[in-house]
Scaffold this motif. Structure first.
Motif, short mmCIF file in Angstrom:
data_model
loop_
_atom_site.label_atom_id
_atom_site.label_comp_id
_atom_site.label_asym_id
_atom_site.label_seq_id
_atom_site.Cartn_x
_atom_site.Cartn_y
_atom_site.Cartn_z
N LYS A 212 -41.74 48.61 -30.52
CA LYS A 212 -41.49 49.43 -29.34
C LYS A 212 -40.00 49.60 -29.10
CE LYS A 212 -42.56 49.70 -24.39
NZ LYS A 212 -43.22 49.02 -23.24
N GLU A 213 -39.23 48.51 -29.22
CA GLU A 213 -37.78 48.58 -29.04
C GLU A 213 -37.14 49.42 -30.14
OE1 GLU A 213 -34.18 46.86 -26.99
OE2 GLU A 213 -36.25 47.34 -26.45
N LEU A 214 -37.58 49.20 -31.37
CA LEU A 214 -37.02 49.95 -32.49
C LEU A 214 -37.23 51.44 -32.31
CD1 LEU A 214 -35.74 50.13 -35.32
CD2 LEU A 214 -38.03 49.72 -36.28
N ASN A 215 -38.41 51.83 -31.88
CA ASN A 215 -38.70 53.25 -31.71
C ASN A 215 -37.83 53.91 -30.64
OD1 ASN A 215 -40.96 54.44 -33.41
ND2 ASN A 215 -41.88 52.49 -32.84
N GLN A 216 -37.31 53.11 -29.72
CA GLN A 216 -36.41 53.66 -28.70
C GLN A 216 -35.00 53.87 -29.24
OE1 GLN A 216 -36.49 51.89 -24.72
NE2 GLN A 216 -38.46 50.95 -25.19
N TYR A 217 -34.66 53.12 -30.30
CA TYR A 217 -33.29 53.17 -30.81
C TYR A 217 -33.26 53.40 -32.31
CZ TYR A 217 -32.37 51.13 -26.22
OH TYR A 217 -32.31 50.92 -24.86
N LEU A 218 -34.13 54.25 -32.80
CA LEU A 218 -34.19 54.52 -34.24
C LEU A 218 -32.85 55.08 -34.74
CD1 LEU A 218 -37.70 56.20 -34.58
CD2 LEU A 218 -37.00 54.03 -35.59
N PRO A 219 -32.40 54.64 -35.91
CA PRO A 219 -31.13 55.14 -36.44
C PRO A 219 -31.21 56.59 -36.91
CG PRO A 219 -32.19 53.71 -38.04
CD PRO A 219 -33.01 53.62 -36.78
N PHE A 220 -32.42 57.08 -37.10
CA PHE A 220 -32.65 58.48 -37.46
C PHE A 220 -34.07 58.82 -37.03
CE2 PHE A 220 -33.77 55.82 -41.03
CZ PHE A 220 -34.98 56.32 -41.47
N PRO A 221 -34.38 60.09 -36.78
CA PRO A 221 -35.72 60.43 -36.29
C PRO A 221 -36.81 60.18 -37.34
CG PRO A 221 -34.45 62.41 -36.74
CD PRO A 221 -33.49 61.26 -36.85
N ILE A 222 -37.89 59.56 -36.92
CA ILE A 222 -39.03 59.30 -37.79
C ILE A 222 -40.30 59.77 -37.09
CG2 ILE A 222 -40.38 57.57 -39.03
CD1 ILE A 222 -37.92 55.78 -39.06
N GLU A 223 -41.04 60.60 -37.78
CA GLU A 223 -42.31 61.07 -37.23
C GLU A 223 -43.44 60.21 -37.78
OE1 GLU A 223 -44.75 65.20 -36.32
OE2 GLU A 223 -42.78 65.26 -37.30
N SER A 224 -44.05 59.43 -36.90
CA SER A 224 -45.12 58.53 -37.32
C SER A 224 -46.47 59.23 -37.26
CB SER A 224 -45.14 57.27 -36.46
OG SER A 224 -45.31 57.60 -35.09
N HIS A 225 -47.44 58.66 -37.97
CA HIS A 225 -48.81 59.19 -38.05
C HIS A 225 -48.81 60.65 -38.51
CE1 HIS A 225 -50.28 55.52 -36.19
NE2 HIS A 225 -49.29 55.62 -35.34
N TYR A 226 -47.95 60.91 -39.48
CA TYR A 226 -47.82 62.24 -40.06
C TYR A 226 -48.57 62.28 -41.39
CZ TYR A 226 -45.55 66.64 -41.41
OH TYR A 226 -45.29 67.94 -41.76
N GLN A 227 -49.49 63.22 -41.52
CA GLN A 227 -50.30 63.34 -42.73
C GLN A 227 -49.71 64.41 -43.65
OE1 GLN A 227 -52.77 61.12 -43.29
NE2 GLN A 227 -52.12 60.26 -41.32
N ILE A 228 -49.11 63.95 -44.75
CA ILE A 228 -48.46 64.87 -45.68
C ILE A 228 -49.52 65.56 -46.55
CG2 ILE A 228 -46.85 65.07 -47.61
CD1 ILE A 228 -45.36 62.68 -46.42
N GLU A 229 -49.43 66.86 -46.66
CA GLU A 229 -50.40 67.63 -47.43
C GLU A 229 -49.86 68.06 -48.79
OE1 GLU A 229 -51.21 70.71 -44.60
OE2 GLU A 229 -52.85 69.57 -43.67
N LYS A 230 -48.57 68.37 -48.88
CA LYS A 230 -48.00 68.77 -50.17
C LYS A 230 -46.48 68.69 -50.14
CE LYS A 230 -47.80 73.77 -49.31
NZ LYS A 230 -48.13 75.12 -49.83
N VAL A 231 -45.91 68.67 -51.35
CA VAL A 231 -44.46 68.67 -51.51
C VAL A 231 -44.08 69.78 -52.48
CG1 VAL A 231 -42.45 67.38 -52.34
CG2 VAL A 231 -44.24 66.20 -51.05
N ASP A 232 -43.08 70.56 -52.13
CA ASP A 232 -42.58 71.63 -53.00
C ASP A 232 -41.10 71.41 -53.26
OD1 ASP A 232 -44.96 73.25 -53.21
OD2 ASP A 232 -44.63 73.82 -51.12
N PHE A 233 -40.63 71.93 -54.41
CA PHE A 233 -39.20 71.90 -54.71
C PHE A 233 -38.82 73.23 -55.33
CE2 PHE A 233 -35.59 70.99 -57.56
CZ PHE A 233 -34.69 70.52 -56.61
N GLN A 234 -38.03 74.00 -54.60
CA GLN A 234 -37.60 75.31 -55.09
C GLN A 234 -36.15 75.56 -54.69
OE1 GLN A 234 -40.15 78.53 -53.88
NE2 GLN A 234 -42.01 77.57 -54.67
N ASP A 235 -35.39 76.11 -55.64
CA ASP A 235 -33.99 76.48 -55.39
C ASP A 235 -33.18 75.33 -54.81
OD1 ASP A 235 -34.58 79.08 -56.26
OD2 ASP A 235 -35.28 79.63 -54.25
N GLY A 236 -33.42 74.10 -55.33
CA GLY A 236 -32.65 72.95 -54.90
C GLY A 236 -33.02 72.39 -53.55
N LEU A 237 -34.20 72.76 -53.05
CA LEU A 237 -34.61 72.33 -51.72
C LEU A 237 -36.05 71.78 -51.74
CD1 LEU A 237 -33.11 72.47 -48.94
CD2 LEU A 237 -34.55 74.44 -48.42
#
Length: 460
Positions: A212-237
């Motif tokens: 709970k404390e960590l989530n208040q002071y995360l060093p960078f934004p993290i989206e939890s309970h996120y269901q990844i469906e696919k990953v693409d890589f095009q034009d260096g991105l």
């Protein structure tokens, strides 16, 4: 066939069974298919801390206005030079290991893969080897999830993130454990736009109040309970597409993608099928209380047995085995002292023993003392606005069952409690000692005072 007293497979933590037995006259062969030093030295704890520490200096400079201490210009890190120094230092240290072995007439170092072809016989494809005692210390490697499109992309693991060809302007991290939090915090401090995605909680197994404390002071934004469906890589991105906890479809794009979703044991290429060595369903080698596998005379320790995943635990196991087989502890099973862990992120986290949730689940009666950094003289001096020390004390024995710290110097603060746990100290022992005023350790004392207050309330 070449015969030895000892064969060690893996020159990471396995080095604990190389030089020490050679000094008492044992003939040792050590095999390593990658760079000597293992994960810790080459692509783990040591290079990561060398990357993290300079980033902490930047973070400190960003938080000084409240004192007020003002910098005329924002500090600029020469990131390329930092990584260059880190990798040069690690390489020098790694290269020194076989050089040291070459000077020892009792050690033969083989930079090659070796596999079992019989229950006590190993082969490198050309020659065969055997020994009275064989130690498997092959560690783990990153576990890559089955995400559509991911394996067709040039994604990073911690290996590439610690040795980037070019520092990226943006980074997506899949996972929210130790590696994610540590490297993500460093990259963010160095100016990279970092986004984290995880299908569970951040730092999933941590104590609830720490999370709970960590989530208040995360060093960078993290989206939890996120269901990844696919990953693409095009034009260096890279583009990661998935659904939020609310079911909304979203996508995230960045120059680089770091996959930090756990580990898997390096046991699938050892020829274990030619032995009686058994593994569990996840592939970790099963050992008894003497770290011996189900094949007599063959032992395993470190990450590959799946008990703990720290270099300090692997070192402890290696030292135990040396004493067990060649020293004074011949008939004694291994007995682990309290095992600490730390996450060198921002804020820093350190833990040992049970979490509060585990005590509740196991129905173990306990007292709790939680003291914020701010509720101490040092906290006031540092103008701390976050962080705490939390101790969980047995109602029955008044000994510490668990401790959890988040904030500055957490990995150092935990050691006072560790020593107490090791010596079976009780509540009054922690309160009876004198603490330097106004040292940061008073935060720990104040947590124990909170336990005392809870105890006295319950006695009324």
């Amino acid at each position: 066939m070449k015969e030895y007293d000892i064969i060690v497979i893996g020159a990471g933590a396995g080095t604990k069974l190389v030089t020490p037995p050679s000094k008492i006259g044992k003939r040792v062969a050590v095999f390593e298919k990658e760079t000597p030093g293992g994960t810790c030295l080459n692509r783990g704890c040591i290079p990561s801390k060398m990357v993290i520490y300079p980033s902490e200096l930047i973070r400190m400079s960003e938080e000084t206005e409240k004192y007020p201490v003002l910098f005329k210009e924002k500090p600029v890190a020469d990131v390329a030079e930092i990584f260059k120094r880190v990798n040069a230092t690690v390489k020098l240290d790694s290269d020194s290991i076989p050089l040291a072995y070459e000077k020892n007439l009792n050690i033969d170092y083989y930079p090659k893969q070796v596999r079992f072809i019989d229950k006590r016989i190993l082969s490198d494809g050309e020659e065969t080897y055997t020994a009275k005692h064989i130690f498997i210390v092959t560690g783990t490697r990153p576990n890559i999830p089955e995400i559509p499109g991911l394996k067709e992309t040039p994604y990073w693991t911690s290996r590439e993130a610690l040795s980037p060809n070019k520092f990226p302007k943006s980074l997506i991290i899949i996972g929210a454990g130790f590696i994610s939090l540590e490297l993500g915090a460093a990259y963010k401090a160095y100016g990279c736009d970092v986004t984290g995605l995880t299908r569970t909680d951040v730092l999933r197994t941590a104590d609830g109040e720490i999370k709970k404390e960590l989530n208040q002071y995360l060093p960078f934004p993290i989206e939890s309970h996120y269901q990844i469906e696919k990953v693409d890589f095009q034009d260096g991105l890279f583009t990661v597409t998935g659904k939020t906890a609310e079911g909304k479809s979203t996508s995230h794009s960045a120059e680089r993608l770091l996959v930090a979703t756990g580990i898997r044991p390096n046991t699938d290429d050892l020829g274990l099928e030619h032995t009686k060595i058994q593994t569990n369903v996840s592939g970790y080698i099963q050992v008894n209380d003497h770290l011996e596998t189900t094949e007599p005379g063959i032992y395993a320790f470190g990450d590959v047995i799946g008990r703990f995943f720290f270099r300090h635990s692997a070192n402890f196991e290696g030292e135990y085995l040396f004493d067990h087989l060649y020293g004074t502890k011949a008939n004694l099973p291994i007995k682990y002292p309290p095992m600490p862990e730390a996450v060198f992120t921002h804020p820093q986290i350190a833990s040992v023993g049970y979490t509060e949730e585990e005590l509740i689940q196991k129905q173990i009666p306990y007292y709790k003392g939680l003291n914020p950094y701010a509720s101490s003289a040092t906290g006031m001096a540092r103008m701390s606005n976050s962080g705490f020390v939390k101790v969980l004390v047995s109602k029955e024995t008044e000994q510490v069952l668990g401790a959890h710290i988040i904030g500055e110097e957490a990995s150092n603060l935990i050691h006072q409690i560790l020593l107490g746990m090791y010596l079976n100290a009780k509540l009054d022992d922690y309160l009876g000692m004198i603490y330097i005023h106004p040292a940061i350790s008073e935060i720990t004392r104040n947590a124990f005072r909170k336990v005392k207050e809870e105890k006295l309330k319950g006695a009324k």
